[in-house]
Design a protein around this motif. Structure first.
Motif, short mmCIF file in Angstrom:
data_model
loop_
_atom_site.label_atom_id
_atom_site.label_comp_id
_atom_site.label_asym_id
_atom_site.label_seq_id
_atom_site.Cartn_x
_atom_site.Cartn_y
_atom_site.Cartn_z
N MET A 160 5.45 -1.34 -14.53
CA MET A 160 6.32 -0.41 -14.42
C MET A 160 6.75 -0.13 -12.96
SD MET A 160 5.23 2.46 -17.67
CE MET A 160 6.68 3.46 -17.22
N TYR A 161 6.00 -0.15 -12.03
CA TYR A 161 6.11 0.22 -10.53
C TYR A 161 6.89 -0.90 -10.02
CZ TYR A 161 1.92 3.43 -11.21
OH TYR A 161 1.22 4.04 -11.50
N ASP A 162 6.41 -2.30 -10.32
CA ASP A 162 7.10 -3.31 -10.29
C ASP A 162 8.70 -3.32 -10.18
OD1 ASP A 162 4.91 -4.28 -8.42
OD2 ASP A 162 4.24 -5.68 -10.20
N PHE A 210 0.12 10.28 -9.98
CA PHE A 210 -0.62 10.25 -8.77
C PHE A 210 -1.00 8.94 -8.55
CE2 PHE A 210 -1.65 14.98 -10.05
CZ PHE A 210 -1.44 15.29 -8.93
N GLU A 211 -1.17 8.02 -9.44
CA GLU A 211 -1.20 6.73 -8.94
C GLU A 211 0.10 6.06 -8.11
OE1 GLU A 211 -2.19 2.20 -10.35
OE2 GLU A 211 -3.21 3.86 -11.34
N MET A 212 1.17 6.48 -8.51
CA MET A 212 2.39 6.05 -7.92
C MET A 212 2.34 6.80 -6.54
SD MET A 212 6.13 5.44 -9.16
CE MET A 212 7.28 4.46 -8.36
N LEU A 213 2.07 8.13 -6.38
CA LEU A 213 1.98 8.68 -5.07
C LEU A 213 1.01 8.26 -4.31
CD1 LEU A 213 2.76 11.35 -3.64
CD2 LEU A 213 1.15 12.67 -4.84
N THR A 214 -0.07 7.84 -4.65
CA THR A 214 -1.28 7.23 -3.88
C THR A 214 -0.53 5.93 -3.23
OG1 THR A 214 -3.07 8.24 -4.99
CG2 THR A 214 -3.59 6.52 -3.84
N TRP A 215 -0.20 5.14 -4.20
CA TRP A 215 0.34 3.89 -3.49
C TRP A 215 1.44 4.16 -2.59
CZ3 TRP A 215 0.94 -0.22 -7.77
CH2 TRP A 215 -0.21 -0.34 -8.61
N LYS A 265 1.48 3.34 1.62
CA LYS A 265 2.58 2.40 1.83
C LYS A 265 2.63 1.26 1.28
CE LYS A 265 3.60 4.93 5.83
NZ LYS A 265 3.46 6.30 5.41
N ILE A 266 2.00 1.18 -0.01
CA ILE A 266 1.89 0.01 -0.91
C ILE A 266 3.30 -0.29 -1.27
CG2 ILE A 266 1.45 -1.06 -2.95
CD1 ILE A 266 -1.56 0.44 -2.54
N HIS A 267 4.12 0.98 -1.64
CA HIS A 267 5.67 0.94 -1.64
C HIS A 267 5.99 2.15 -1.20
CE1 HIS A 267 5.62 4.09 -4.76
NE2 HIS A 267 4.55 3.72 -5.20
N ASN A 268 7.42 2.16 -1.16
CA ASN A 268 8.23 3.51 -0.66
C ASN A 268 9.04 4.08 -1.43
OD1 ASN A 268 8.81 5.76 1.18
ND2 ASN A 268 9.97 4.44 2.19
N LYS A 269 8.88 4.12 -2.75
CA LYS A 269 9.79 4.28 -3.87
C LYS A 269 9.68 5.96 -4.10
CE LYS A 269 9.06 0.10 -5.85
NZ LYS A 269 9.04 -0.74 -7.10
N LYS A 270 11.08 6.43 -4.16
CA LYS A 270 11.16 7.80 -4.34
C LYS A 270 10.65 8.37 -5.69
CE LYS A 270 13.30 11.40 -2.57
NZ LYS A 270 12.98 11.92 -1.57
#
Length: 183
Positions: free
Chosen positions: A96-98, A117-122, A126-131
């Motif tokens: 989903m993140y990808d 929270f996983e997306m926020l942590t990533w 700086k694993i990603h910079n998605k809004k």
């Protein structure tokens, strides 16, 4: 930011306030009308079903990612553009993140918070910079927002949490933000 796909994390139940379904439906309709692919958990129940059904009815594309273990619980949605059955929750979240350009968090339970929270942590790492956009329908996330502010006040966050999460109160505010972001 050019948003061609958005991950929507939300509950597999409808919740107690009809505004939760209303906001999920309005978001799905908007995404379908604006050719933004919905990436979501693959279920046909609850808010997941509402956002997916609305996107499909509005001519959109919907990709569902569902782990084998949840097929019985969330009842995989077979009337969407693409349904991928994966081995586990970790694979679901990673895919989903990808696939997404940004994420929207609607009301939900433990799984929704885990995904947020996983997306926020990533994002923080700086694993990603998605809004990441939190739709605080009917004040559903008020306590969580207060707690995140408390974590910052107690110096447990590395930066201002507002730099990572945008909080909106209504589907219309969310849609206005997405419209502004298109320009």
């Amino acid at each position: 930011m050019n948003l061609t796909s958005i991950a929507v994390f939300c509950g597999s139940q409808k919740g107690s306030d009809p505004v939760f379904v209303q906001h999920a439906t309005e978001l799905g309709e908007y995404m379908g009308r604006n050719n933004i692919t919905l990436i979501y958990g693959g279920g046909k129940k609850g808010l997941m079903g509402a956002v997916a059904d609305a996107a499909m009815k509005s001519g959109g594309k919907v990709t569902g990612i569902i782990p084998e273990i949840l097929i019985g619980w969330e009842h995989q949605h077979t009337a969407i553009t693409d349904l991928q059955v994966v081995a586990d929750m970790h694979a679901r979240k990673k895919i989903m993140y990808d696939l997404c350009d940004a994420a929207i968090i609607l009301p939900g339970g433990n799984g929704t918070l885990d995904e947020m929270f996983e997306m926020l942590t990533w994002n923080t790492l700086k694993i990603h910079n998605k809004k990441i956009i939190l739709l605080n329908s009917a004040g559903f996330y008020n306590h969580l927002i207060s707690h995140i502010a408390h974590m910052q006040a107690c110096d447990f966050l590395y930066e201002d949490w507002h730099d990572r999460i945008l909080v909106v109160e209504t589907a219309q505010q969310l849609i206005s933000f997405l419209d502004e972001d298109k320009s």
